[in-house]
Motif scaffolding. Structure first.
Motif: not given
Length: 109
Positions: A5-7, A63-68
């Motif tokens: 995990x990263x930001x 995945x990105x923070x928005x779930x993509x």
């Protein structure tokens, strides 16, 4: 294993709920190489429903923070354990950010 995990990204086991996003990503990468979609929903459904393929143990998505979903990897290492197959892809807009490296590190581990 702790999820990478990263930001910006989370690396976690894939679930059946990720199928549409993973399929879209796989075909995006396929079109970049071959100029056409290579995978269907039936392909993914059959592969991910295979009893010899444990999604929690043998797959990861980024995945990105928005779930993509921006990266995906599958590991096939089934009996009789004479060969291991790894398949992975990363969204073209997200390459060069360590996602592919994290997916391959997971698969090789």
């Amino acid at each position: 294993m702790t999820p990478f995990s990263t930001t910006q990204f989370l690396l976690r086991p894939t679930t059946l709920g990720d199928m549409d996003g993973a399929l879209a990503l796989a075909n995006l990468c396929s079109r970049e190489i071959t100029g056409r979609d290579e995978f269907t929903a039936d392909d993914y459904r059959n592969s991910w429903s295979n009893p010899a393929h444990d999604l929690a143990s043998n797959t990861r998505i980024a995945q990105t923070a928005d779930g993509t979903i921006v990266g995906c990897a599958e590991l096939w290492n089934n009996t009789p354990y004479v060969g291991c197959w790894i398949w992975a892809c990363v969204h073209p807009a997200f390459r060069g950010q360590g996602i592919g490296t994290a997916l391959m590190d997971w698969a090789e581990e």
